[in-house]
Every structure is written in structure tokens, then in C-alpha cells.
Enzyme design. Structure first.
Site, PDB file in Angstrom:
ATOM      1  N   GLU A 226       5.412  11.035  -6.073  1.00  0.00           N
ATOM      2  CA  GLU A 226       6.590  10.856  -6.961  1.00  0.00           C
ATOM      3  C   GLU A 226       6.809   9.261  -7.214  1.00  0.00           C
ATOM      4  O   GLU A 226       6.245   7.993  -6.678  1.00  0.00           O
ATOM      5  CB  GLU A 226       7.804  10.221  -5.097  1.00  0.00           C
ATOM      6  N   CYS A 261      12.850   2.827  -8.267  1.00  0.00           N
ATOM      7  CA  CYS A 261      12.681   4.220  -9.004  1.00  0.00           C
ATOM      8  C   CYS A 261      13.172   4.644  -9.956  1.00  0.00           C
ATOM      9  O   CYS A 261      13.596   5.247 -11.006  1.00  0.00           O
ATOM     10  CB  CYS A 261      11.904   5.089  -8.188  1.00  0.00           C
TER      11      CYS A 261
HETATM   12  P1  NAD Z   1       1.431   1.219  -7.028  1.00  0.00           P
HETATM   13  O1  NAD Z   1       0.805   2.279  -7.949  1.00  0.00           O
HETATM   14  O2  NAD Z   1       0.442  -0.300  -7.315  1.00  0.00           O
HETATM   15  O3  NAD Z   1       0.601   1.196  -5.483  1.00  0.00           O
HETATM   16  C1  NAD Z   1       1.230   2.014  -4.413  1.00  0.00           C
HETATM   17  C2  NAD Z   1       0.159   2.591  -3.615  1.00  0.00           C
HETATM   18  O4  NAD Z   1      -0.802   2.912  -3.947  1.00  0.00           O
HETATM   19  C3  NAD Z   1       0.121   0.992  -2.615  1.00  0.00           C
HETATM   20  O5  NAD Z   1       0.306   1.346  -1.155  1.00  0.00           O
HETATM   21  C4  NAD Z   1      -1.083   0.927  -3.456  1.00  0.00           C
HETATM   22  O6  NAD Z   1      -2.321  -0.518  -2.191  1.00  0.00           O
HETATM   23  C5  NAD Z   1      -2.115   1.938  -3.140  1.00  0.00           C
HETATM   24  N1  NAD Z   1      -3.618   1.854  -4.293  1.00  0.00           N
HETATM   25  C6  NAD Z   1      -3.200   1.238  -5.260  1.00  0.00           C
HETATM   26  N2  NAD Z   1      -4.425   1.428  -5.764  1.00  0.00           N
HETATM   27  C7  NAD Z   1      -4.935   2.835  -5.803  1.00  0.00           C
HETATM   28  C8  NAD Z   1      -5.790   3.324  -5.617  1.00  0.00           C
HETATM   29  N3  NAD Z   1      -6.866   2.912  -6.781  1.00  0.00           N
HETATM   30  N4  NAD Z   1      -6.203   4.441  -4.693  1.00  0.00           N
HETATM   31  C9  NAD Z   1      -5.425   4.496  -3.746  1.00  0.00           C
HETATM   32  N5  NAD Z   1      -4.094   4.084  -3.625  1.00  0.00           N
HETATM   33  C10 NAD Z   1      -3.966   2.818  -4.630  1.00  0.00           C
HETATM   34  O7  NAD Z   1       2.478   1.462  -7.161  1.00  0.00           O
HETATM   35  P2  NAD Z   1       4.019  -0.308  -6.985  1.00  0.00           P
HETATM   36  O8  NAD Z   1       4.259  -1.059  -7.235  1.00  0.00           O
HETATM   37  O9  NAD Z   1       3.404  -0.349  -4.928  1.00  0.00           O
HETATM   38  O10 NAD Z   1       4.902   0.243  -6.588  1.00  0.00           O
HETATM   39  C11 NAD Z   1       6.389   0.210  -7.718  1.00  0.00           C
HETATM   40  C12 NAD Z   1       6.038   1.945  -8.783  1.00  0.00           C
HETATM   41  O11 NAD Z   1       6.554   2.477  -7.096  1.00  0.00           O
HETATM   42  C13 NAD Z   1       7.024   1.946 -10.051  1.00  0.00           C
HETATM   43  O12 NAD Z   1       6.968   2.529 -10.201  1.00  0.00           O
HETATM   44  C14 NAD Z   1       8.413   2.521  -9.315  1.00  0.00           C
HETATM   45  O13 NAD Z   1       9.260   3.437  -9.938  1.00  0.00           O
HETATM   46  C15 NAD Z   1       7.682   3.848  -7.648  1.00  0.00           C
HETATM   47  N6  NAD Z   1       8.714   4.581  -7.288  1.00  0.00           N
HETATM   48  C16 NAD Z   1       8.397   5.983  -7.426  1.00  0.00           C
HETATM   49  C17 NAD Z   1      10.061   6.134  -5.759  1.00  0.00           C
HETATM   50  C18 NAD Z   1      10.100   8.178  -6.001  1.00  0.00           C
HETATM   51  O14 NAD Z   1      10.318   8.155  -5.725  1.00  0.00           O
HETATM   52  N7  NAD Z   1       9.863   8.237  -7.680  1.00  0.00           N
HETATM   53  C19 NAD Z   1       9.962   5.804  -5.349  1.00  0.00           C
HETATM   54  C20 NAD Z   1       9.545   3.661  -5.132  1.00  0.00           C
HETATM   55  C21 NAD Z   1       8.697   3.888  -6.134  1.00  0.00           C
END
Ligand code: NAD
Length: 454
Positions: A226, A261
Site C-alpha cells: 500500500e 496516502c
Molecule cells: P517509508 O517507506 O519510509 O517507511 C515505511 C516502513 O518501511 C517503515 O516502517 C520503515 O522503517 C520501513 N523500511 C524502510 N526501509 C526499509 C527497508 N529497506 N526494508 C524494509 N523495511 C524498510 O514510508 P513512510 O514515510 O513511513 O510512509 C509514508 C508513505 O507511505 C507515503 O508515500 C504514503 O503515501 C504511504 N502510505 C500509503 C498508504 C496506503 O494505504 N496506500 C497508507 C499510509 C501511507
């Protein structure tokens, strides 16, 4: 790891990060627990989730305060999030038994056939910080109800909320060897990718999501993503009440400081009503109260991550250089805390990053369009495909636009909303697979086909 309050920049607490070794230990513990959990009758698993649902309400003051302190969300919005999460859990409580029950498909002659839904096993729930309850419950609630064990990695920006979730799930009767939190940043997420898990359910950015899909592809287990969006909202010139539409669009753009999001990320307005809409929108934007998120009157709190301030300032500057007019805000607010003033840019166009790259902040571009066909062309000009909204008096006219959107969700006269009864899914760079609805219950189980003779 330090947990910092984005409104004050003070350290709230320090927590110990998990290491690959502690994560391996948790995984080993869950291996045994998952088998026992899958053998617990479904009604009993659902009953534990009912207790969690009640606890979320009983403890809401403490939970809302923690959420606001660690992500900067205005306190009223923290309460709203908890209520919203409870509504989703209620949906799962009421509907899971129906969608997880075995299904008799054929009962004729000598052969009988049925489908039985079995858990996936141990799944990773790697989550985002912007709505930790909402995006969390989309995954760990149906996963637990379905008989899975969960390694839950909250974002490093919502760790304390993650710890609350774990504590309340245990209090509700979920065994400690069935649900386990993993604390840390990307290295902790990476350690989960290195384990032989039975499914990966990720909420976060496109960049990380794509990386996770690539890293886990060889495991041949379900991977759901997502991801982000650049969601358009189009206002046709036949709308009755321009002020009301401006109000809805503004809320869709700046709720949770624009860190949703499915936030409205770009607005297109038909030329006949463009000036009227801009006046109403800018007038309302200027009235928004930015400040202390603990104050119930605050509309806009800080953004959650410091780096975002520079990113937003650069988007606004890029738009200004390319001919955009900044009608409100435009800069980082003075004083401590990661505050960015709500910013409206008019005369926007697709040369500007503001109209093409996910902003994830309280900034919004408005572009004038001639007709529906120009609007459709611009709305589709994006690598993302999460949601798209149309405002019009006429359903027929709006439907023609909605049908052309390559998005998981379309809205007519509403925006920035999620329903537990409908699938939540992104297309293209916005994701893979669906949560919520019956699809989001079935996402956490695998079918077994029984061919029975005799
Ligand atoms: P992010 O991708 O920076 O981090 C998300 C998660 O991934 C965190 O827990 C982080 O620690 C982990 N992570 C980071 N690098 C990783 C790796 N190499 N391997 C495994 N895990 C790793 O995103 P964010 O800043 O937490 O969230 C914001 C983004 O999420 C925005 O783009 C937003 O639109 C999206 N989002 C989408 C939805 C949806 O339902 N479509 C909902 C909420 C947020």
C-alpha cells in the site's frame, strides 16, 4: 533510538532497537505459537479482537496523547483515528466468519468439492507512521483473525504507538508467541526481509515498497504493497455550492498536515468557476490554525519528519519559479517544531514538481482546465493510481471521468475517505493487492481445494 516530538523537537523517550539476533529469536518464538493459534477456534480468535476493540476505547485518552506527541497529529485527529480504527475492526469482527468459513462448491453424484481457507503462517507487517492505527489494523487484525502470527514493524516515527498496540493485544488475550513488535528503522525492516516468512504486507513509500517486492520476489510468498499517491480532484463548473466544495477539497488536502496516502494532492478547476473557487479556497486556507497539536483548536500540526520541511520548501520554490502564484503560506514557520504553513499555489501546471511528485505535506497546487477532456488527461498524467475525485451535479458526467481513471478508488462529490467495506488498493506505483472488504480478509489466508469421493 530517540523518539522526538515533532512539535517541540524534544526527546520523548529512548527505546532499544531490535537487532537481527533479537528478531530471529522473536521469529523462532512465533513459529510454535502460530501453529497453536491456528488451532484455536475462529470464534475465540475473534473474541480476543473484540477485547482489543474495547480496550482501544477505554484507553483512548492515553493512546491519543501518545500519538499526537510522537507524530504531531492534532489531538482531535488522533481521537478520530482511534474511532476510525475501531470502525474497521468492527467490520472484521462482523464479517470474518462469513468469508473464512469453508465453502461447499459441488455436492453432486459421487464427487463433492469444497474450499477451506488456511492461514498463510507468519507474516511481516511493515508499517507507516502517518495513520499507525488505521494502516496497522488493515493488516494485523485480519491476519490474526485468520490464524496467522504477525511480526509487526511500526515505523520508527510511531514506535510508542506500536508498543501500545502490542500491550493492548496481549491484554486482550493474543498470546505473546503470536504477535511480536520489531522496533527499529530500515535495518530492522531489512532483517524481516531476510527471514523465511510466509507473507509481506507493507504500507509506506513507493521507493521502499518496490525494494521490498524485489527483495522478496524469490520467496514466492504473497506480497502486498500500500504505497503513495498523487491524487487528483476535479471540480466541474456545474457544482451548486463552490464554498462547500472548496471546504471539502481543502480538508482533503491538509488533514493530518497533508500526510495521508489519499490526500488531495492536486486540484483541477473548470475555467468558468476557477476564480470563484480560488477565492473561496484561499480564504478558508488563511483561516486554518497552525500550532500546538495538543490544542483542540489546532487544524494543522507539524509535519512528522524534519527532512520534509526542506522537501516542501523546494517544491514550492520550484512552482514559484515556473510561474505559480503563492496565495498563502509557502515557508517553514518560525520557532521550534517542524511546522510548514498551509500553502496554496495557483496557476499550477505539470512542469512543476508540486503537480507530479507526492508532496505529503500541507501544500496544494490548483490548475485551471478548459473541459472534462483536458481534466482527464491531466488527472491521468501520473505514475500513481490510488484515488481520484470528481465534483459535479451530474453523476453521468462524473461517471465518464471516473471510468477513465486507472486508480483503485474513485470518488463522486467526496474525497480522502476509506471504507472498511470496500477494497483499499492502489494501481501502478500506488501498490499491489487489496486490504479491507472481503478481499482484505481473504488476503491473509490461502485456499485449499478438497476433492472428495466416497
Ligand atoms: P517509508 O517507506 O519510509 O517507511 C515505511 C516502513 O518501511 C517503515 O516502517 C520503515 O522503517 C520501513 N523500511 C524502510 N526501509 C526499509 C527497508 N529497506 N526494508 C524494509 N523495511 C524498510 O514510508 P513512510 O514515510 O513511513 O510512509 C509514508 C508513505 O507511505 C507515503 O508515500 C504514503 O503515501 C504511504 N502510505 C500509503 C498508504 C496506503 O494505504 N496506500 C497508507 C499510509 C501511507
Amino acid at each position: 533510538m530517540q523518539i522526538i516530538n515533532p512539535a517541540t523537537e524534544e526527546i520523548i523517550q529512548e527505546v532499544a532497537e531490535d537487532t537481527p539476533e533479537t528478531i530471529q529469536e522473536k521469529f523462532q518464538l512465533l513459529k510454535e505459537g502460530q501453529k497453536q493459534w491456528a488451532a484455536v477456534p475462529l470464534a475465540q480468535r475473534i473474541s480476543a479482537i473484540e477485547k482489543f476493540y474495547t480496550l482501544l476505547d477505554e484507553r483512548k485518552d492515553e493512546l491519543a496523547e501518545t500519538l499526537t506527541r510522537e507524530v504531531g497529529k492534532p489531538i482531535q485527529q488522533s481521537y478520530n483515528e482511534l474511532n476510525g480504527a475501531r470502525r474497521r475492526i468492527e467490520y472484521f469482527i462482523k464479517n470474518s466468519a462469513k468469508w473464512l468459513a469453508e465453502e461447499w462448491i459441488t455436492e453432486e453424484d459421487a464427487t463433492r468439492e469444497k474450499i477451506v481457507y488456511e492461514p498463510l503462517g507468519i507474516i511481516a507487517n511493515i508499517s507507516a507512521w502517518n495513520y499507525p492505527y488505521l494502516v496497522g489494523v488493515n493488516v494485523f487484525i485480519p491476519a490474526l483473525i485468520g490464524g496467522n502470527a504477525v511480526l509487526y514493524k511500526p515505523s520508527e516515527y510511531s514506535t510508542l504507538t506500536g508498543l501500545h498496540i502490542q500491550r493492548l493485544l496481549y491484554l486482550a488475550g493474543i498470546p505473546e508467541n503470536v504477535f511480536s513488535i520489531v522496533i527499529g528503522k530500515s535495518a530492522a525492516g531489512q532483517a524481516l526481509l531476510d527471514l523465511p516468512l510466509d507473507g509481506y504486507f507493507f504500507t509506506g513509500s513507493y521507493r521502499t515498497g518496490k525494494y521490498i517486492a524485489e527483495q522478496t520476489a524469490g520467496k514466492l510468498v504473497p506480497v502486498q504493497l500500500e504505497l503513495g499517491g498523487k491524487d487528483p480532484l476535479y471540480i466541474m463548473d456545474d457544482v451548486d455550492d463552490v464554498n462547500a466544495v472548496a471546504e471539502a477539497a481543502l480538508e482533503g488536502a491538509v488533514y493530518n498536515a497533508g500526510q495521508s496516502c489519499c490526500a488531495v494532492e492536486r486540484i483541477y478547476v473548470q475555467e468558468n468557476i476557477y476564480d470563484k473557487f480560488v477565492d473561496a479556497f484561499v480564504g478558508q486556507a488563511k483561516k486554518l490554525v497552525t500550532g500546538n497539536p495538543m490544542d483542540k483548536k489546532t487544524d494543522i500540526g507539524p509535519v512528522s519528519r524534519k527532512e520534509q520541511l526542506k522537501f516542501l520548501a523546494e517544491q514550492v520554490e520550484d512552482a514559484r519559479q515556473k510561474g505559480g502564484n503563492i496565495m498563502s503560506g509557502g515557508t517553514t514557520a518560525k520557532g521550534s517544531g517542524y511546522f510548514f504553513e498551509p500553502t496554496v499555489v495557483i496557476n499550477a501546471n505539470h512542469q512543476m514538481k508540486l503537480m507530479t511528485d507526492e508532496s505529503f505535506g500541507p501544500v496544494i497546487g490548483i490548475q485551471k482546465v478548459k473541459d472534462d477532456s483536458e481534466a482527464v488527461q491531466l488527472m491521468k498524467d501520473t505514475p500513481y493510481g490510488l484515488t481520484a475525485a470528481v465534483y459535479s451535479k451530474s453523476y453521468d458526467r462524473a461517471e465518464k471521468v471516473m471510468k477513465q481513471m486507472n486508480t483503485g478508488t474513485v470518488y463522486w462529490n467526496c474525497c480522502d475517505r476509506v471504507s472498511a467495506a470496500l477494497p483499499w488498493s492502489g494501481r501502478k506505483n500506488s501498490g499491489l493487492g487489496a486490504t479491507l472488504s472481503y478481499l482484505g480478509i481473504r488476503a491473509f489466508v490461502q485456499p485449499k481445494a478438497y476433492h472428495l469421493r466416497g
